[in-house]
Design a protein around this motif. Structure first.
Motif, mmCIF file in Angstrom:
data_model
loop_
_atom_site.group_PDB
_atom_site.id
_atom_site.type_symbol
_atom_site.label_atom_id
_atom_site.label_comp_id
_atom_site.label_asym_id
_atom_site.label_seq_id
_atom_site.Cartn_x
_atom_site.Cartn_y
_atom_site.Cartn_z
ATOM 1 N N UNK A 17 0.833 -1.204 0.000
ATOM 2 C CA UNK A 17 0.000 0.000 0.000
ATOM 3 C C UNK A 17 0.867 1.253 0.000
ATOM 4 N N UNK A 18 0.368 2.269 -0.705
ATOM 5 C CA UNK A 18 1.052 3.560 -0.772
ATOM 6 C C UNK A 18 0.760 4.363 0.489
ATOM 7 N N UNK A 19 1.770 5.039 1.011
ATOM 8 C CA UNK A 19 1.565 5.918 2.158
ATOM 9 C C UNK A 19 2.398 5.503 3.358
ATOM 10 N N UNK A 20 2.099 6.095 4.506
ATOM 11 C CA UNK A 20 2.843 5.807 5.726
ATOM 12 C C UNK A 20 2.524 4.404 6.229
ATOM 13 N N UNK A 21 3.578 3.655 6.548
ATOM 14 C CA UNK A 21 3.462 2.293 7.068
ATOM 15 C C UNK A 21 4.346 2.193 8.309
ATOM 16 N N UNK A 22 3.809 1.554 9.357
ATOM 17 C CA UNK A 22 4.505 1.496 10.641
ATOM 18 C C UNK A 22 4.775 0.041 11.036
ATOM 19 N N UNK A 23 5.942 -0.185 11.653
ATOM 20 C CA UNK A 23 6.321 -1.520 12.123
ATOM 21 C C UNK A 23 6.784 -1.425 13.574
ATOM 22 N N UNK A 24 6.434 -2.445 14.380
ATOM 23 C CA UNK A 24 6.924 -2.505 15.755
ATOM 24 C C UNK A 24 6.758 -3.926 16.292
ATOM 25 N N UNK A 25 7.412 -4.171 17.429
ATOM 26 C CA UNK A 25 7.217 -5.422 18.157
ATOM 27 C C UNK A 25 6.435 -5.091 19.427
ATOM 28 N N UNK A 26 5.359 -5.817 19.671
ATOM 29 C CA UNK A 26 4.458 -5.469 20.782
ATOM 30 C C UNK A 26 4.669 -6.324 22.026
#
Length: 253
Positions: A143-152
């Motif tokens: 997907x186009x746009x802001x993408x966020x990644x993290x470990x929860x």
């Protein structure tokens, strides 16, 4: 006699140039049509146009408590991410991989209340495991746009200790056929937080931008092709009309 010979010569020369003019008109539509017919469709983007990025490079996907050297904001800097690229996460089963398009979910380091259509858990972790084993997960950018990644894991402690980053995905060459589906190539959901500079920006990209399409055999004729055909027929009719008028003038004059 001299006047008659001069007149006949001029008439012969005039007839010669008249037929040359008619012949050139007859050739013009055919030449134009041949140029139009030989135009080839643009090639599809090659697989080499897409990139694989190893998150953290040799340091892998870990929090700063486990590996103080990791700095994912520094790793992201200077990179250009596009549709069809892959992020490779090298980690272990004590660390999770959460992808979200929701800034609030990212900011809270918690996806428990996230919606299914904006958050994906690519690799569930097992914090209780006493013998962690390595895992490698490839995540496509769809997907186009802001993408966020993290470990929860550990109630977001890994995320709060540096295991997170955000990227802005561009359209680039669009998705390759192997990754396309009806839901892909849509814009990432936009979730601005009033007064927060890190909120996802508006990203408006036309769906056909920089995305060459293969011409279908069943495609309807384009406007340029229709005009070319009309030009050809008109030129042929004009050509034969002029020739007939010329022959009529020679016979009856």
């Amino acid at each position: 006699m001299y006047h008659c010979t001069t007149s006949g010569g001029l008439r012969t020369v005039s007839i010669f140039f008249f037929f040359c003019f008619c012949f050139s008109i007859c050739l013009l539509p055919s030449f134009s049509g041949s140029v139009t017919a030989t135009t080839a469709p643009a090639p599809a983007p090659a697989a080499s146009e897409y990139k694989n990025y190893t998150v953290g490079d040799s340091l892998g996907w870990y929090d700063t408590l486990e590996n103080p050297k990791v700095d994912y904001q520094k790793w992201v800097a200077g990179k250009n991410f596009s549709l069809g690229d892959f992020l490779i996460f090298n980690t272990d089963n004590n660390h999770s991989i959460i992808q979200t398009f929701n800034f609030t979910t990212y900011k809270n380091c918690d996806y428990d209340n996230a919606s299914d259509n904006d958050t994906v858990q690519w690799a569930p972790a097992d914090p209780s495991s006493t013998s962690p084993h390595p895992i490698s997960v490839a995540v496509p950018l769809l997907k186009v746009g802001m993408t966020y990644f993290f470990s929860s894991d550990y109630d977001g402690e890994q995320c709060k200790n540096g295991q997170h980053f955000k990227i802005n995905v561009k359209y680039g060459h669009g998705l390759p056929p192997s990754l396309k589906s009806p839901s892909n190539e849509a814009l990432a959901p936009n979730n601005p937080v009033p007064g927060d500079d890190d909120s996802a920006p508006d990203t408006l990209v036309p769906s056909n931008f920089d995305n060459p399409q293969t011409v279908s055999d069943n495609a309807e004729p384009s406007e340029s092709a229709t005009l070319s055909a009309f030009s050809y027929l008109f030129g042929v009719k004009l050509c034969w009309t002029l020739i007939l008028l010329g022959v009529y003038g020679i016979v009856f004059n």
